[in-house]
Design an enzyme around this catalytic site. Structure first.
Site, PDB file in Angstrom:
ATOM      1  CG  ASP A 182       6.254  -7.022  -2.827  1.00  0.00           C
ATOM      2  OD1 ASP A 182       5.871  -5.991  -2.238  1.00  0.00           O
ATOM      3  OD2 ASP A 182       6.034  -8.174  -2.396  1.00  0.00           O
TER       4      ASP A 182
ATOM      5  NE  ARG B 142      -0.929   9.480  11.353  1.00  0.00           N
ATOM      6  CZ  ARG B 142      -0.394   8.263  11.356  1.00  0.00           C
ATOM      7  NH1 ARG B 142       0.429   7.885  12.330  1.00  0.00           N
ATOM      8  NH2 ARG B 142      -0.686   7.399  10.404  1.00  0.00           N
TER       9      ARG B 142
ATOM     10  CG  MET C 105      -1.922  -1.173   1.213  1.00  0.00           C
ATOM     11  SD  MET C 105      -2.791  -1.391  -0.354  1.00  0.00           S
ATOM     12  CE  MET C 105      -3.887   0.008  -0.323  1.00  0.00           C
TER      13      MET C 105
ATOM     14  CG  HIS D  91       6.512   5.554  14.501  1.00  0.00           C
ATOM     15  ND1 HIS D  91       5.665   6.625  14.402  1.00  0.00           N
ATOM     16  CD2 HIS D  91       5.969   4.589  13.714  1.00  0.00           C
ATOM     17  CE1 HIS D  91       4.658   6.306  13.595  1.00  0.00           C
ATOM     18  NE2 HIS D  91       4.820   5.071  13.178  1.00  0.00           N
TER      19      HIS D  91
HETATM   20  O1  TXD Z   1       5.459   5.896  10.202  1.00  0.00           O
HETATM   21  C1  TXD Z   1       5.764   4.818   9.807  1.00  0.00           C
HETATM   22  N1  TXD Z   1       7.028   4.459   9.796  1.00  0.00           N
HETATM   23  C2  TXD Z   1       4.744   3.859   9.317  1.00  0.00           C
HETATM   24  C3  TXD Z   1       5.130   2.505   9.152  1.00  0.00           C
HETATM   25  C4  TXD Z   1       3.419   4.270   9.015  1.00  0.00           C
HETATM   26  C5  TXD Z   1       2.532   3.380   8.488  1.00  0.00           C
HETATM   27  C6  TXD Z   1       2.869   1.989   8.217  1.00  0.00           C
HETATM   28  N2  TXD Z   1       4.167   1.625   8.621  1.00  0.00           N
HETATM   29  C7  TXD Z   1       4.716   0.297   8.301  1.00  0.00           C
HETATM   30  O2  TXD Z   1       5.092   0.273   6.924  1.00  0.00           O
HETATM   31  C8  TXD Z   1       3.803  -0.882   8.434  1.00  0.00           C
HETATM   32  O3  TXD Z   1       3.660  -1.265   9.771  1.00  0.00           O
HETATM   33  C9  TXD Z   1       4.540  -1.908   7.605  1.00  0.00           C
HETATM   34  O4  TXD Z   1       5.587  -2.504   8.361  1.00  0.00           O
HETATM   35  C10 TXD Z   1       5.157  -1.082   6.468  1.00  0.00           C
HETATM   36  C11 TXD Z   1       4.482  -1.234   5.121  1.00  0.00           C
HETATM   37  O5  TXD Z   1       3.122  -0.908   5.202  1.00  0.00           O
HETATM   38  P1  TXD Z   1       2.145  -1.197   3.948  1.00  0.00           P
HETATM   39  O6  TXD Z   1       0.800  -0.709   4.353  1.00  0.00           O
HETATM   40  O7  TXD Z   1       2.746  -0.736   2.686  1.00  0.00           O
HETATM   41  O8  TXD Z   1       2.143  -2.809   3.976  1.00  0.00           O
HETATM   42  P2  TXD Z   1       1.736  -3.824   2.801  1.00  0.00           P
HETATM   43  O9  TXD Z   1       0.696  -3.231   1.916  1.00  0.00           O
HETATM   44  O10 TXD Z   1       1.472  -5.131   3.441  1.00  0.00           O
HETATM   45  O11 TXD Z   1       3.076  -3.932   1.949  1.00  0.00           O
HETATM   46  C12 TXD Z   1       4.187  -4.617   2.397  1.00  0.00           C
HETATM   47  C13 TXD Z   1       4.782  -5.313   1.211  1.00  0.00           C
HETATM   48  C14 TXD Z   1       3.887  -6.397   0.606  1.00  0.00           C
HETATM   49  O12 TXD Z   1       3.666  -6.128  -0.765  1.00  0.00           O
HETATM   50  C15 TXD Z   1       4.689  -7.695   0.797  1.00  0.00           C
HETATM   51  O13 TXD Z   1       4.550  -8.616  -0.262  1.00  0.00           O
HETATM   52  C16 TXD Z   1       6.099  -7.130   0.869  1.00  0.00           C
HETATM   53  O14 TXD Z   1       6.000  -5.935   1.619  1.00  0.00           O
HETATM   54  N3  TXD Z   1       7.053  -8.028   1.508  1.00  0.00           N
HETATM   55  C17 TXD Z   1       8.330  -8.107   1.111  1.00  0.00           C
HETATM   56  N4  TXD Z   1       8.995  -7.451   0.148  1.00  0.00           N
HETATM   57  C18 TXD Z   1      10.288  -7.760  -0.019  1.00  0.00           C
HETATM   58  N5  TXD Z   1      10.936  -8.677   0.725  1.00  0.00           N
HETATM   59  C19 TXD Z   1      10.299  -9.357   1.700  1.00  0.00           C
HETATM   60  N6  TXD Z   1      10.933 -10.268   2.432  1.00  0.00           N
HETATM   61  C20 TXD Z   1       8.928  -9.067   1.925  1.00  0.00           C
HETATM   62  N7  TXD Z   1       7.995  -9.553   2.797  1.00  0.00           N
HETATM   63  C21 TXD Z   1       6.852  -8.891   2.524  1.00  0.00           C
END
Ligand code: TXD
Length: 319
Positions: free
Chosen positions: A34, A152, A13, A176
């Site tokens: 990804d 925010r 996302m 955070h």
């Molecule tokens: O302020 C902040 N830092 C944050 C952090 C604010 C909001 C969300 N925050 C964190 O960002 C949240 O707790 C997650 O740890 C990340 C990513 O959030 P997002 O909403 O983008 O998560 P998604 O949609 O699940 O996307 C994660 C993607 C997904 O497509 C998986 O297939 C991929 O990560 N994924 C990987 N990619 C590469 N390599 C590996 N190993 C892997 N595992 C999962």
């Protein structure tokens, strides 16, 4: 001059939103990575098709192999799993630490000169681990949280005061988590500090306290509403602001999770503090004077981050 190459490690996302924003802001070409096959390719193609309507020339590539990020100028890391209702950011630690190990190795091999912005939660521990796994200079590995938490805070304040968001500046420091430290004294409307605005009758202390509390729980509020994941628009905007500061050498003063080596009395940890971001990465760490209450809040927040780092070491003793 060649275009900048921006690698998005994680195409979920936030990754998808980042990819779109890079194009709309003309920041460079995008490589989406990804482990899920088809997702980075599909999102990349979709956004590339929108470029003809919106008029931008960024090229999009979707990959499942780290070789694709070779030579990236900026890497923005969102790989991992996000929170579901009832989960704290810390619940993600075990899973996302393993992901950071893979991402760190990929960046080390293919993009060792990049400026790396980590977004994955629990943020302060993940960016700390990512810097160690990647071996990149500490000035070139930062975590995004403070810009979002401050955004925010600014938004809630602008609503309370019924003034433009542009005239509200605010700063949120520390880790955070729910122990983050919204700096009321250093937050202003057109330069007027919040405590003065309370005295001027613009708001009450109780209302201001409630806004501070809502800011601390801002991420959870969105998780509770979405139910299937966490916030992504504002997190993406925040990371883009940091990437832009680096790519355009803007020398922006932004609160970022930064490696501290004695500043604020903290050693070898990443904690949110104000820094200057320019072409040199983190060019300067700004050390503020805290009053007693702020110092106490900051220390509590640092303790929470320390606990997370210790939990990482228990899982990955090589850290
Ligand atoms: O302020 C902040 N830092 C944050 C952090 C604010 C909001 C969300 N925050 C964190 O960002 C949240 O707790 C997650 O740890 C990340 C990513 O959030 P997002 O909403 O983008 O998560 P998604 O949609 O699940 O996307 C994660 C993607 C997904 O497509 C998986 O297939 C991929 O990560 N994924 C990987 N990619 C590469 N390599 C590996 N190993 C892997 N595992 C999962």
């Amino acid at each position: 001059m060649a275009r900048n190459k921006i690698a998005l490690i994680g195409s979920g996302m936030i990754g998808g939103t980042l990819a779109h924003m890079v194009g709309l802001k003309d920041l460079g070409d995008v490589v989406m990575f990804d482990i899920a096959e088809g997702i980075p390719q599909g999102k990349g193609l979709d956004i590339a098709q929108s470029s003809t309507v919106d008029g931008f020339d960024s090229r999009y590539t979707g990959v499942n192999d780290y070789a694709g990020i070779e030579g990236a100028d900026v890497c923005i890391v969102t790989a991992g799993v996000p929170r579901k209702p009832g989960m704290s950011r810390d619940d993600l630690l075990g899973i996302n630490l393993k992901v950071m190990e893979q991402v760190g190795a990929g960046i080390k091999k293919y993009a060792p000169k990049a400026f790396v912005i980590c977004i994955t939660n629990p943020l302060d521990a993940m960016v700390w681990a990512l810097q160690k796994f990647s071996g990149l200079p500490k000035s070139h590995v930062v975590g995004m949280a403070g810009v979002l938490d401050s955004a925010r805070f600014r938004y809630f304040l602008s609503e309370e005061f019924k003034v433009s968001v542009e005239d509200v500046s605010a700063m949120t420091l520390g880790g955070h988590g729910d122990d983050m430290v919204p700096m009321v004294r250093y937050s202003t409307v057109a330069g007027i500090p919040l405590p003065d605005l309370v005295k001027m009758g613009w708001t009450s202390q109780d209302k201001l306290d409630a806004i501070v509390e809502r800011t601390r729980k801002g991420g959870g509020e969105i998780v509770g509403l979405l139910k299937t994941g966490s916030a992504y628009y504002a997190p993406a905007s925040s990371a883009i602001q940091m990437a832009e500061a680096y790519l355009k050498d803007k020398k922006r003063v932004l609160p970022c999770a930064t490696h501290l080596s004695g500043q604020y009395g903290v050693k070898d940890m990443y904690v949110g503090v104000p820094v200057v971001i320019g072409a040199g990465g983190v060019e300067r760490i700004i050390e503020l004077d805290f009053n007693k209450a702020e110092q106490k809040m900051f220390e509590k927040s640092v303790e929470a981050v320390k606990g997370l780092c210790e939990a990482c070491v228990a899982i990955a003793p090589n850290l």
